[in-house]
Scaffold this motif. Structure first.
Motif, PDB file in Angstrom:
ATOM      1  N   GLU A   7       0.821  -1.220   0.000  1.00 24.28           N
ATOM      2  CA  GLU A   7       0.000   0.000   0.000  1.00 24.28           C
ATOM      3  C   GLU A   7       0.849   1.262   0.000  1.00 24.28           C
ATOM      4  O   GLU A   7       0.430   2.296  -0.495  1.00 24.28           O
ATOM      5  CB  GLU A   7      -0.931  -0.007   1.212  1.00 24.28           C
ATOM      6  N   GLY A   8       2.027   1.186   0.564  1.00 23.62           N
ATOM      7  CA  GLY A   8       2.871   2.378   0.643  1.00 23.62           C
ATOM      8  C   GLY A   8       3.691   2.638  -0.596  1.00 23.62           C
ATOM      9  O   GLY A   8       4.397   3.648  -0.673  1.00 23.62           O
ATOM     10  N   PHE A   9       3.606   1.738  -1.590  1.00 25.45           N
ATOM     11  CA  PHE A   9       4.422   1.927  -2.790  1.00 25.45           C
ATOM     12  C   PHE A   9       3.817   2.974  -3.697  1.00 25.45           C
ATOM     13  O   PHE A   9       2.630   2.936  -4.007  1.00 25.45           O
ATOM     14  CB  PHE A   9       4.577   0.614  -3.555  1.00 25.45           C
ATOM     15  N   GLU A  10       4.648   3.921  -4.124  1.00 25.81           N
ATOM     16  CA  GLU A  10       4.211   4.952  -5.069  1.00 25.81           C
ATOM     17  C   GLU A  10       5.191   5.013  -6.221  1.00 25.81           C
ATOM     18  O   GLU A  10       6.393   4.803  -6.050  1.00 25.81           O
ATOM     19  CB  GLU A  10       4.149   6.323  -4.385  1.00 25.81           C
ATOM     20  N   PHE A  11       4.670   5.306  -7.399  1.00 24.92           N
ATOM     21  CA  PHE A  11       5.541   5.473  -8.559  1.00 24.92           C
ATOM     22  C   PHE A  11       5.000   6.552  -9.478  1.00 24.92           C
ATOM     23  O   PHE A  11       3.812   6.586  -9.797  1.00 24.92           O
ATOM     24  CB  PHE A  11       5.680   4.177  -9.360  1.00 24.92           C
TER      25      PHE A  11
END
Length: 632
Positions: free
Chosen positions: A617-621
Motif C-alpha cells: 500500500e505504501g508503494f508509489e511510482f
C-alpha cells in the motif's frame, strides 16, 4: 501525391489512414510513403477509436542527465497544445518499510547480539517473522542465483530457504557465484569516512593542481602565451616540473591501459535507468562497453554513499567499464580522478562529461558549459591524466551549446594537439537541442574524418617522434535504433564505433541485432523474460527484503517507461523503424504484447507484480520524466 480521401477514393484503407494522419501533422517524407513522425503500423493493428488520453510531446531525457535519485541510484505523433516536459521533481521517492526492524546481527541467523539489551532493534525471530507481510510465492531469485540469501530473515521469499529455524545454503552454487557473480569498485567505509571528514590525502592531485594554478596566474600576468593552456607536449621543461611534483612520476598517456573501441558495442552513460542491474542485463544481451551513471565530482570527494554507489560495477563489466564524472572545477575533476583510480580500480576509463545539457549543471559551468570554456576543459584533461594511474581519460562532447554555432571541431583539434584523451565521443546535437530533432551525423562525419586524418598524420607523432601523444578513437552518438543505424554510422559516417543510448532503453536487444545483422522480432514472451531477468538482477543488487523489492520495482517501472515504446517489427508496414516516430493507438498480436506496450504506468506496476509480488500500500511510482507516461 494526392491527399484526397473523399468518398470514392481509390486509396486503400491503410494508406488512407496514413494520409489522414499526414494532414494533421502537416508533413510527409518526400522519398517514401512514410509520414514524418508517424510509426507506420499495419492497419489491422491500429485501434479505430482513440481513447482519450493526456497526450504529451516527448522530451526524452535519459542520456547524460537527471540529478535527482540515483540508481545505485503522449505517443500518438500528434502534438497537443499541452506539453508535458521536464522531470516529476515532486514525486515521492520514500517507500514504506518494515514496521518492526530486525537486528542486523540476528538477520543472518546469529544467536545473540553483542549489544545485548541496549540494542534498539528486534531480536525475537518469531515475533519479527509474524510481523512481516505474507511471503511472495516461489523460490527466492537471489538464493537461486548465488546459493544463499544475504538478506537472511528479512527476505520476502524467506520460506523458500528457511527450514528447521535455519537459513539454507547451497555451498556449491555459493562458491561458484563468489568467483563469477560479484560486484567490484566497492569503497571501504573507512575510506568513505576519510573523504567525508576531509582527511583523505590527495598526494598526486595537490602537486598537479598547484602546477596548473601557477600556469593560470602566469597567463593572467602575460608571462606565458595562451597556448600553454593547451598543456601540450612542446614544453619539456614544464613537463619535468610537473613530474617533479610527485615522488613517483605520473604515467604518460601512452603508457596507460589501452582501449580498443573499433567496432565495439558501446552503451552510453544513462542516468536513473543506467544502473548496475540494467548494465548487467545489457552485458548479457551483447554490450562490450558500459558506463556508470554520471557521477558528480564534489559529492564523490565528500564521500557521499549515494555517489560512490555509481562507480560500482558487476563482475561481467570488468574490462569494459567506464566511470563518467561531471564538474565545473579543474581541482574537483583532478581529485575525483585520483579517488576513482584508488577506490574503483576495476575502471577501464574515466570519462569527462562535456555534454550534459540540463540547466542545473550548465549554470554551474559543468557538462556542456565546458564547450564554451575550452581552457578549463584542457586543464581538466591534463590534470586527470596525471593522477589517474594507468586508467586512461576520455571525453564526451556535443556539437556546441547553440544551434547553428558548432564548436566541437575546435575543441577536438585542441584535444588532438593535447594528445591525452584515449577516446572522443561526439553526440550530434547542440545543448539547445537537448534530445529533440535528429542528430547531425553529417557533422559527426566531418569531425570523424578530421580526427582520422590527423591521427594518421605527422601532427600526432610528437615533435621528437617520441610517441608521447595518444591517437584517440572517435565515437559517434545519436539516434542509433537498429543494427542498420549502427553499421551506417561506421560505414557511412567514418566513426570507429557508435554509442547507443535511448535505442538500448527502448530495445534492449539492439546489440543482438548488431551481431545478427538483422531485425529481431522478439515475441512478447521473450520480452517479458528480459523484464524478469532485470527484476532478478535488481533483487541481487538492492536486496530481496521490503526495501530491495521496492527499489527494484521502482527502477523496473522506470525501465518499462522506455521499453513500452518499442513497436514490434512484425506489425510495421515497412522498415526501418525510427526512434522519433510515434504511433497511433495500437494493439499487439496478443494480450501480453498489448500490455507491454501500455502507456499507463499502472500497467507497468502490474507487470512488476508478476516477478516481485503485489505492490504494498505504501508503494508509489511516478515516472521521472513527465513525458514518459500518463494514465489512460
Amino acid at each position: 501525391m494526392s491527399h484526397d480521401t473523399a468518398e470514392g477514393s481509390l486509396e486503400p484503407d491503410s494508406k488512407r489512414i496514413k494520409l489522414d494522419t499526414a494532414e494533421e501533422i502537416g508533413s510527409q517524407d518526400s522519398d517514401s510513403n512514410r509520414i514524418k513522425g508517424i510509426a507506420p503500423i499495419k492497419a489491422e493493428y491500429i485501434l479505430e477509436k482513440q481513447v482519450a488520453q493526456n497526450e504529451v510531446e516527448h522530451d526524452d531525457e535519459a542520456e547524460g542527465q537527471g540529478l535527482t535519485e540515483r540508481g545505485n541510484g503522449g505517443e500518438n505523433g500528434v502534438k497537443n497544445k499541452k506539453k508535458n516536459r521536464g522531470q516529476n521533481k515532486k514525486r515521492n521517492l520514500v517507500q514504506a518499510n518494515e514496521t518492526i526492524k530486525l537486528c542486523e546481527q540476528i538477520k543472518g541467523g546469529a544467536a545473540e547480539c553483542k549489544f545485548g539489551e541496549s540494542c534498539k532493534y528486534e531480536h525475537d525471530v518469531a515475533k519479527y517473522i509474524a510481523s512481516k507481510p505474507t511471503d511472495i510465492p516461489g523460490v527466492c531469485p537471489v538464493f537461486a542465483a548465488i546459493g544463499y540469501c544475504p538478506i537472511g530473515l528479512r527476505c520476502r521469499w524467506l520460506t523458500s530457504h528457511f527450514s528447521n529455524n535455519k537459513l539454507d545454503v547451497n555451498e556449491e552454487l555459493k562458491s561458484k557465484a563468489l568467483l563469477e557473480n560479484y560486484e567490484v569498485n566497492r569503497i571501504d567505509i573507512k575510506d568513505q569516512m576519510l573523504l567525508n571528514r576531509k582527511k583523505f590525502d590527495f598526494p598526486k592531485s595537490e602537486g598537479v593542481i598547484k602546477y596548473l594554478d601557477d600556469r593560470i596566474v602566469r597567463n593572467e600576468k602575460g608571462q606565458a602565451s595562451e597556448n600553454t593552456e593547451n598543456a601540450d607536449n612542446s614544453d619539456i621543461t614544464e613537463k619535468k616540473d610537473l613530474a617533479a611534483s610527485f615522488i613517483e612520476s605520473p604515467l604518460l598517456a601512452t603508457e596507460k591501459k589501452k582501449l580498443y573501441l573499433k567496432g565495439a558495442k558501446i552503451l552510453s552513460p544513462l542516468t536513473t535507468v543506467g544502473n548496475l542491474p540494467y548494465r548487467r542485463l545489457m552485458k548479457k544481451l551483447g554490450a562490450d562497453v558500459t558506463y556508470s551513471e554520471m557521477a558528480l565530482a564534489l559529492p564523490l570527494l565528500q564521500g557521499q554513499k549515494s555517489e560512490w554507489a555509481l562507480p560500482r560495477a558487476h563482475s561481467s563489466e570488468v574490462g569494459g567499464f567506464g566511470v563518467q564524472i561531471a564538474t565545473s572545477k579543474h581541482w574537483q575533476a583532478i581529485k575525483a580522478a585520483e579517488a576513482i583510480a584508488k577506490f574503483a580500480p576495476h575502471t577501464s576509463e574515466i570519462n569527462l562529461n562535456c555534454g550534459c545539457p540540463i540547466d542545473l549543471l550548465y549554470k554551474q559551468g559543468a557538462g556542456s558549459a565546458l564547450l564554451d570554456n575550452q581552457g578549463r576543459l584542457m586543464r581538466m584533461v591534463v590534470g586527470m591524466n596525471a593522477v589517474s594511474g594507468d586508467i586512461p581519460v576520455t571525453v564526451k562532447l556535443r556539437t556546441g551549446t547553440r544551434d547553428g554555432h558548432p564548436t566541437a571541431r575546435n575543441i577536438v583539434s585542441r584535444l588532438l594537439e593535447n594528445g591525452q584523451v584515449a577516446s572522443i565521443t561526439l553526440h550530434g546535437r547542440s545543448r539547445a537541442q537537448r534530445y529533440t530533432r535528429l542528430a547531425d551525423w553529417d557533422y559527426i562525419k566531418d569531425i570523424a574524418d578530421f580526427v582520422k586524418e590527423k591521427r594518421e598524420g605527422k601532427l600526432l607523432e610528437g615533435e621528437e617522434g617520441d610517441g608521447r601523444i595518444v591517437k584517440p578513437w572517435i565515437i559517434g552518438n545519436g539516434d542509433i535504433f537498429s543494427w542498420k543505424d549502427w553499421y551506417d554510422a561506421i560505414e557511412k559516417f567514418s566513426v570507429d564505433s557508435s554509442m547507443v543510448a535511448r535505442g538500448a532503453l527502448i530495445k534492449p536487444w539492439i546489440f543482438e541485432e548488431v551481431d545478427a545483422r538483422q531485425y529481431l522480432d522478439k515475441s512478447a514472451t521473450e520480452r517479458l523474460e528480459i523484464v524478469k531477468t532485470y527484476a532478478n538482477y535488481g533483487l541481487e543488487h538492492w536486496g530481496s527484503d521490503t526495501y530491495g523489492v521496492n527499489q527494484t520495482r521502482r527502477f523496473l517501472c522506470e525501465f518499462l517507461s522506455f521499453t513500452h515504446r518499442y513497436i514490434p517489427v512484425g506489425i510495421l508496414e515497412y522498415l526501418p523503424p525510427r526512434i522519433n516516430d510515434r504511433p497511433p493507438l495500437w494493439k499487439g498480436r496478443n494480450e501480453l504484447e498489448t500490455l507491454l506496450a501500455s502507456t499507463d504506468y499502472k500497467d507497468w506496476i502490474k507487470i512488476s507484480e508478476m516477478f516481485l509480488g503485489p505492490a504494498n500500500e505504501g508503494f508509489e511510482f511516478a515516472p521521472k520524466h513527465k513525458s514518459n507516461a500518463y494514465e489512460s
